[in-house]
Design a protein around this motif. Sequence first.
Motif, PDB file in Angstrom:
ATOM      1  N   TRP A 214       0.841  -1.199   0.000  1.00 28.74           N
ATOM      2  CA  TRP A 214       0.000   0.000   0.000  1.00 28.74           C
ATOM      3  C   TRP A 214       0.879   1.253   0.000  1.00 28.74           C
ATOM      4  CZ3 TRP A 214      -3.283   1.571   4.864  1.00 28.74           C
ATOM      5  CH2 TRP A 214      -4.102   2.680   4.569  1.00 28.74           C
ATOM      6  N   ALA A 218       1.505   3.896  -3.258  1.00 35.06           N
ATOM      7  CA  ALA A 218       1.270   5.335  -3.157  1.00 35.06           C
ATOM      8  C   ALA A 218       2.479   6.122  -3.657  1.00 35.06           C
ATOM      9  CB  ALA A 218       0.942   5.714  -1.715  1.00 35.06           C
ATOM     10  N   GLU A 222       0.268   4.962  -7.723  1.00 35.33           N
ATOM     11  CA  GLU A 222      -0.724   3.956  -8.094  1.00 35.33           C
ATOM     12  C   GLU A 222      -1.439   3.416  -6.862  1.00 35.33           C
ATOM     13  OE1 GLU A 222      -0.123   1.342 -11.521  1.00 35.33           O
ATOM     14  OE2 GLU A 222       2.019   1.714 -11.236  1.00 35.33           O
ATOM     15  N   GLU A 223      -1.776   4.287  -5.926  1.00 38.31           N
ATOM     16  CA  GLU A 223      -2.388   3.822  -4.683  1.00 38.31           C
ATOM     17  C   GLU A 223      -3.716   3.118  -4.933  1.00 38.31           C
ATOM     18  OE1 GLU A 223      -3.762   5.378  -0.242  1.00 38.31           O
ATOM     19  OE2 GLU A 223      -2.983   6.812  -1.711  1.00 38.31           O
ATOM     20  N   GLU A 224      -4.559   3.665  -5.816  1.00 37.01           N
ATOM     21  CA  GLU A 224      -5.863   3.056  -6.047  1.00 37.01           C
ATOM     22  C   GLU A 224      -5.723   1.661  -6.641  1.00 37.01           C
ATOM     23  OE1 GLU A 224      -8.750   4.184  -4.906  1.00 37.01           O
ATOM     24  OE2 GLU A 224      -7.498   5.720  -3.987  1.00 37.01           O
ATOM     25  N   ARG A 225      -4.821   1.498  -7.599  1.00 36.31           N
ATOM     26  CA  ARG A 225      -4.600   0.159  -8.148  1.00 36.31           C
ATOM     27  C   ARG A 225      -4.021  -0.762  -7.087  1.00 36.31           C
ATOM     28  NH1 ARG A 225      -0.929  -3.235 -11.061  1.00 36.31           N
ATOM     29  NH2 ARG A 225       0.810  -1.746 -11.089  1.00 36.31           N
ATOM     30  N   LYS A 227      -4.518  -0.719  -3.853  1.00 31.31           N
ATOM     31  CA  LYS A 227      -5.590  -1.155  -2.941  1.00 31.31           C
ATOM     32  C   LYS A 227      -6.466  -2.209  -3.604  1.00 31.31           C
ATOM     33  CE  LYS A 227      -7.113   3.000  -2.081  1.00 31.31           C
ATOM     34  NZ  LYS A 227      -7.919   4.112  -1.512  1.00 31.31           N
ATOM     35  N   ALA A 228      -6.790  -1.988  -4.870  1.00 31.61           N
ATOM     36  CA  ALA A 228      -7.643  -2.958  -5.573  1.00 31.61           C
ATOM     37  C   ALA A 228      -6.947  -4.314  -5.699  1.00 31.61           C
ATOM     38  CB  ALA A 228      -8.005  -2.415  -6.954  1.00 31.61           C
ATOM     39  N   GLU A 249     -13.226   3.624   3.734  1.00 29.95           N
ATOM     40  CA  GLU A 249     -13.142   5.078   3.763  1.00 29.95           C
ATOM     41  C   GLU A 249     -13.328   5.578   5.185  1.00 29.95           C
ATOM     42  OE1 GLU A 249     -15.911   6.699   0.995  1.00 29.95           O
ATOM     43  OE2 GLU A 249     -14.686   6.182  -0.763  1.00 29.95           O
ATOM     44  N   THR A 262      -8.376   6.824   3.028  1.00 35.25           N
ATOM     45  CA  THR A 262      -8.519   5.382   3.201  1.00 35.25           C
ATOM     46  C   THR A 262      -7.852   4.963   4.499  1.00 35.25           C
ATOM     47  OG1 THR A 262      -8.513   4.999   0.817  1.00 35.25           O
ATOM     48  CG2 THR A 262      -7.958   3.122   2.226  1.00 35.25           C
TER      49      THR A 262
END
Length: 303
Positions: A214, A218, A222-225, A227-228, A249, A262
């Motif tokens: 994680w 970041a 690419e933090e969102e990718r 996390k996914a 959230e 997050t």
Amino acid sequence: MTVPALLPARTASSAPSGSQAPAPVPASPVAAAYARLTEVFPGLRVEETAGEARVPRGAGWIGSDELADGGPGLDAFLARDEAQVLRDYGQEARPDVIASFALHRYAWPACLLVTVPWFLERRVPRLPAPHVAFHRATGRMAVRIEEFACLPGDPAAALPGARVVPDEEALRAEVRASLAEHFEAVLDGFRPRMRRGSRALWGMATDEIVEGLWYIAALLGEEERGKAELELLLPGTAKPYVGGAGFRELPGSAGPDGAPHTTRDRAACCFFYTLRPEDTCLTCPRTCDAERVRRLAAPAATA
């Protein structure tokens, strides 16, 4: 998230007009991923051994198998944390707290040896404990990679030790298996010192896998990718891991873009509260959401 040079771009060789040049085969399946890791996080540098050479020993290096043995190597490793706690906080910590700190300082970077190549290159090295060494004073890790998994069509599939798996879920299973193989041995070494059961130890390993990648995702932008990917990797039902990525959230908080911050709740505790009860980790179950919001808002208020 808790924490303790790009390689030259590949270029296609010339090919006859109208034909597609084959993708070049890399010299190492993970070198580019490890180089990218060091670029965004200079505090960690990963070195690969050449040929049949063993990972280094002595002169500040400790093998992961020495930690797994639970003998003098582990004693020396724990002594560094004992001295650091006394220096930084002016007090002694319980032996099990020292062992928890030491495991965190090893496990956080060790997990990245597997998760970063998977995240960046879709290649998963197998790293049994005898194939990893840690030079803690300089933030270096040495690895010997004899086997790795990759997807169909990866040019690295032509390398020795490559094992092609059919799809993304099979590759995620390889990530879980590689980390489990490595940490099963290491956790056995730490277990008597930490005085914690199997569930607590694997909960801690789960936390290090999630929070390490994680953090690096970041830094990579690419933090969102990240996390996914972690939600798919650790959905909460994959044994021996305890819990999952568990991102959520944080109500009442917002980052610079207005989106909620997050957070997640750690599956295991590092016991830092035994030294500073008022200063628990941001993802510690002891830290309520209101306190998390307050801490996240503090830097913005003083900027």
